[in-house]
Write a protein that holds these residues in place. Structure first.
Motif, PDB file in Angstrom:
ATOM      1  N   VAL A 116     -25.421 116.303  68.548  1.00 50.61           N
ATOM      2  CA  VAL A 116     -26.735 115.638  68.640  1.00 50.61           C
ATOM      3  C   VAL A 116     -27.133 115.328  70.090  1.00 50.61           C
ATOM      4  N   PRO A 117     -26.281 114.645  70.891  1.00 55.67           N
ATOM      5  CA  PRO A 117     -26.701 114.392  72.276  1.00 55.67           C
ATOM      6  C   PRO A 117     -26.873 115.679  73.083  1.00 55.67           C
ATOM      7  N   GLY A 118     -25.997 116.659  72.846  1.00 58.85           N
ATOM      8  CA  GLY A 118     -26.115 117.924  73.576  1.00 58.85           C
ATOM      9  C   GLY A 118     -27.405 118.653  73.245  1.00 58.85           C
ATOM     10  N   ALA A 119     -27.707 118.740  71.941  1.00 55.07           N
ATOM     11  CA  ALA A 119     -28.930 119.434  71.523  1.00 55.07           C
ATOM     12  C   ALA A 119     -30.173 118.690  72.018  1.00 55.07           C
ATOM     13  N   ALA A 120     -30.111 117.357  72.062  1.00 56.25           N
ATOM     14  CA  ALA A 120     -31.262 116.572  72.559  1.00 56.25           C
ATOM     15  C   ALA A 120     -31.509 116.863  74.039  1.00 56.25           C
ATOM     16  N   LEU A 121     -30.434 116.898  74.819  1.00 54.81           N
ATOM     17  CA  LEU A 121     -30.578 117.236  76.244  1.00 54.81           C
ATOM     18  C   LEU A 121     -31.152 118.643  76.411  1.00 54.81           C
ATOM     19  N   PHE A 122     -30.620 119.559  75.629  1.00 53.63           N
ATOM     20  CA  PHE A 122     -31.088 120.941  75.694  1.00 53.63           C
ATOM     21  C   PHE A 122     -32.580 121.025  75.364  1.00 53.63           C
ATOM     22  N   GLY A 123     -32.997 120.359  74.293  1.00 53.93           N
ATOM     23  CA  GLY A 123     -34.405 120.402  73.896  1.00 53.93           C
ATOM     24  C   GLY A 123     -35.323 119.861  74.980  1.00 53.93           C
ATOM     25  N   ALA A 124     -34.896 118.753  75.617  1.00 54.79           N
ATOM     26  CA  ALA A 124     -35.709 118.162  76.691  1.00 54.79           C
ATOM     27  C   ALA A 124     -35.825 119.131  77.864  1.00 54.79           C
ATOM     28  N   GLY A 125     -34.695 119.747  78.238  1.00 54.14           N
ATOM     29  CA  GLY A 125     -34.717 120.701  79.340  1.00 54.14           C
ATOM     30  C   GLY A 125     -35.517 121.945  79.024  1.00 54.14           C
ATOM     31  N   TRP A 126     -35.452 122.394  77.774  1.00 58.00           N
ATOM     32  CA  TRP A 126     -36.206 123.590  77.358  1.00 58.00           C
ATOM     33  C   TRP A 126     -37.708 123.320  77.455  1.00 58.00           C
ATOM     34  N   ALA A 127     -38.129 122.141  76.998  1.00 53.23           N
ATOM     35  CA  ALA A 127     -39.556 121.796  77.047  1.00 53.23           C
ATOM     36  C   ALA A 127     -40.047 121.666  78.490  1.00 53.23           C
ATOM     37  N   LEU A 128     -39.194 121.174  79.383  1.00 55.06           N
ATOM     38  CA  LEU A 128     -39.605 120.976  80.787  1.00 55.06           C
ATOM     39  C   LEU A 128     -39.689 122.279  81.573  1.00 55.06           C
ATOM     40  N   THR A 129     -38.707 123.158  81.365  1.00 57.85           N
ATOM     41  CA  THR A 129     -38.616 124.372  82.184  1.00 57.85           C
ATOM     42  C   THR A 129     -39.155 125.608  81.480  1.00 57.85           C
ATOM     43  N   GLY A 130     -39.278 125.531  80.159  1.00 55.57           N
ATOM     44  CA  GLY A 130     -39.651 126.711  79.388  1.00 55.57           C
ATOM     45  C   GLY A 130     -38.470 127.633  79.173  1.00 55.57           C
ATOM     46  N   GLY A 131     -37.268 127.172  79.543  1.00 56.35           N
ATOM     47  CA  GLY A 131     -36.133 128.070  79.463  1.00 56.35           C
ATOM     48  C   GLY A 131     -34.960 127.556  78.678  1.00 56.35           C
ATOM     49  N   CYS A 132     -34.596 128.268  77.602  1.00 54.87           N
ATOM     50  CA  CYS A 132     -33.260 128.113  77.046  1.00 54.87           C
ATOM     51  C   CYS A 132     -32.403 129.065  77.879  1.00 54.87           C
ATOM     52  N   PRO A 133     -31.106 129.145  77.700  1.00 52.13           N
ATOM     53  CA  PRO A 133     -30.346 129.985  78.636  1.00 52.13           C
ATOM     54  C   PRO A 133     -30.762 131.459  78.661  1.00 52.13           C
ATOM     55  N   ALA A 134     -31.467 131.938  77.624  1.00 43.86           N
ATOM     56  CA  ALA A 134     -31.900 133.344  77.614  1.00 43.86           C
ATOM     57  C   ALA A 134     -33.242 133.535  78.305  1.00 43.86           C
ATOM     58  N   ILE A 135     -34.142 132.578  78.135  1.00 46.46           N
ATOM     59  CA  ILE A 135     -35.529 132.805  78.537  1.00 46.46           C
ATOM     60  C   ILE A 135     -35.750 132.865  80.058  1.00 46.46           C
ATOM     61  N   PRO A 136     -35.027 132.074  80.873  1.00 46.04           N
ATOM     62  CA  PRO A 136     -35.245 132.224  82.324  1.00 46.04           C
ATOM     63  C   PRO A 136     -34.965 133.653  82.816  1.00 46.04           C
ATOM     64  N   ILE A 137     -34.070 134.359  82.125  1.00 44.48           N
ATOM     65  CA  ILE A 137     -33.819 135.760  82.494  1.00 44.48           C
ATOM     66  C   ILE A 137     -35.107 136.560  82.309  1.00 44.48           C
ATOM     67  N   VAL A 138     -35.786 136.323  81.190  1.00 49.11           N
ATOM     68  CA  VAL A 138     -37.031 137.033  80.903  1.00 49.11           C
ATOM     69  C   VAL A 138     -38.140 136.561  81.853  1.00 49.11           C
ATOM     70  N   GLN A 139     -38.150 135.256  82.167  1.00 50.24           N
ATOM     71  CA  GLN A 139     -39.145 134.745  83.126  1.00 50.24           C
ATOM     72  C   GLN A 139     -39.004 135.462  84.468  1.00 50.24           C
ATOM     73  N   VAL A 140     -37.770 135.553  84.962  1.00 52.86           N
ATOM     74  CA  VAL A 140     -37.544 136.216  86.254  1.00 52.86           C
ATOM     75  C   VAL A 140     -37.926 137.688  86.148  1.00 52.86           C
ATOM     76  N   ALA A 141     -37.583 138.336  85.032  1.00 58.93           N
ATOM     77  CA  ALA A 141     -37.918 139.753  84.843  1.00 58.93           C
ATOM     78  C   ALA A 141     -39.425 139.962  84.795  1.00 58.93           C
ATOM     79  N   THR A 142     -40.182 138.933  84.394  1.00 58.46           N
ATOM     80  CA  THR A 142     -41.645 139.030  84.342  1.00 58.46           C
ATOM     81  C   THR A 142     -42.260 138.760  85.720  1.00 58.46           C
ATOM     82  N   GLY A 143     -41.447 138.265  86.658  1.00 60.28           N
ATOM     83  CA  GLY A 143     -41.932 138.034  88.019  1.00 60.28           C
ATOM     84  C   GLY A 143     -42.001 136.577  88.420  1.00 60.28           C
ATOM     85  N   TYR A 144     -41.657 135.666  87.499  1.00 58.24           N
ATOM     86  CA  TYR A 144     -41.669 134.236  87.827  1.00 58.24           C
ATOM     87  C   TYR A 144     -40.391 133.900  88.602  1.00 58.24           C
ATOM     88  N   ALA A 145     -40.467 134.048  89.940  1.00 54.92           N
ATOM     89  CA  ALA A 145     -39.268 133.860  90.780  1.00 54.92           C
ATOM     90  C   ALA A 145     -38.645 132.464  90.653  1.00 54.92           C
TER      91      ALA A 145
END
Lengths: 147, 204
Positions: free
Chosen positions: A85-114
């Motif tokens: 529960v605490p881990g998933a809560a931290l993850f959810g907050a970080g995902w909402a702030l950055t737009g990235g779960c551990p997979a998505i920043p890879i796609v963000q960078v691949a799209t050009g978002y340095a």
């Protein structure tokens, strides 16, 4: 054929499959729009149900396949441990702030978002911090997926 | 610029990838686990080296010899002559050894390639030093973007390791297998993400 040659062949085939599914996963996340912060925020604020339905539909389709084809090979139930529960809560907050779960920043960078690289540095740092904190203080056994 | 896929196309693709990965690779897909192993590259390689040099048959022979020394030959002979099926013929619910760490690096690298192909195909590739207009409007603009992304990334990294999975490991693979721990984790991280998103959108 020797056992070593068979093992090497199996290992190479597995790695090829991993690469194939990795390309497919990155492509799919990009084509759905998970790397687009605006789309992600629209999902989390219920302004658009498209991505939520894609995710939920994916779970339903995977579940149907798992339980019709591979029911007897699904493995044991994972325990619910104190870190979920605490881990998933931290993850959810970080995902909402950055737009990235551990997979998505890879796609963000691949799209050009340095700046997505900074998110990836943060993810790596967070994993390292958890390792130290867990070893010294928490002593959880959270397990891991996809090994 | 192409539109994003409709929900049903995304659902079919995500469901196929989740099941197809498990079916062909023999493990469930989990990106945070892949990151964790790649970040511990040298320890993982050392572990693989030790496993590779471990001779299971020599270990079993030594164990049998030691057992025979301690308890006599009768026990060993009885066990080997029992009607129990040999261990190799039993179904294994979980793989005994993890995939090589190099495969996890390939997973992350190939996801980048897939994301790049998608960006080119849908006409959205553009090298830029910001996270887009929506991020600037909803979260922060200017230099504050950098610490926000760093701190948010730390929360993602810490949180996914603490909970033992992320949106792919818990969300797709775990919920797809109806694992209660994954369903709980997914409900919590989706719920928190909804709350945080409303907070930055409407309040901050």
């Amino acid at each position: 054929m020797t056992a070593t040659a068979t093992n090497t062949e199996n290992r190479n085939r597995t790695i090829m499959w991993v690469g194939f599914w990795g390309v497919s996963f990155g492509f799919t996340l990009g084509m759905i729009g998970f790397g687009d912060f605006g789309e992600l925020n629209a999902m989390f604020t219920f302004q658009s149900w498209r991505m939520f339905l894609a995710f939920a539909g994916g779970v339903v389709i995977a579940a149907a396949a798992f339980f019709t084809i591979g029911r007897d090979k699904l493995g044991p139930r994972q325990p619910i441990h104190k870190g979920i529960v605490p881990g998933a809560a931290l993850f959810g907050a970080g995902w909402a702030l950055t737009g990235g779960c551990p997979a998505i920043p890879i796609v963000q960078v691949a799209t050009g978002y340095a700046p997505g690289l900074v998110t990836l540095v943060g993810v790596a740092t967070g994993m390292r911090i958890f390792k130290v904190v867990n070893t010294r203080y928490l002593r959880l056994d959270p397990g891991s997926c996809g090994l | 610029m192409m539109s994003y896929w409709p929900w049903w196309a995304g659902a079919i693709a995500l469901g196929t990838i989740t099941f197809g990965y498990w079916w062909s690779v023999g493990r469930t897909v989990g990106v945070s686990g892949a990151w964790d192993r790649v970040l511990n590259w040298s320890a993982e390689r050392e572990s693989e080296r030790i496993n590779a040099s471990f001779d299971a048959s020599a270990f079993e022979a030594a164990l049998a010899a030691a057992t025979a020394d301690e308890f006599g030959d009768t026990l060993v002979a009885t066990e080997s002559g029992s009607d129990d099926p040999p261990v190799d013929s039993m179904p294994t619910a979980a793989p005994s050894t993890p995939l090589p760490v190099s495969s996890q690096a390939i997973l992350l690298g190939s996801m980048f390639v897939g994301g790049l192909i998608a960006a080119v195909v849908n006409g959205r590739f553009e090298l830029r030093a910001d996270m887009g207009e929506a991020f600037a409007d909803i979260v922060v603009d200017g230099w504050l973007m950098w610490p926000t992304l760093l701190l948010g990334g730390i929360a993602v990294g810490f949180g996914t390791r603490m909970s033992g999975g992320c949106s792919s490991g818990h969300g797709l693979s775990g919920c797809g297998r109806l694992q209660p721990a994954s369903i709980l984790a997914t409900a919590v991280f989706f719920g928190t993400a909804v709350g945080m998103s409303f907070l930055v959108w409407k309040v901050i």
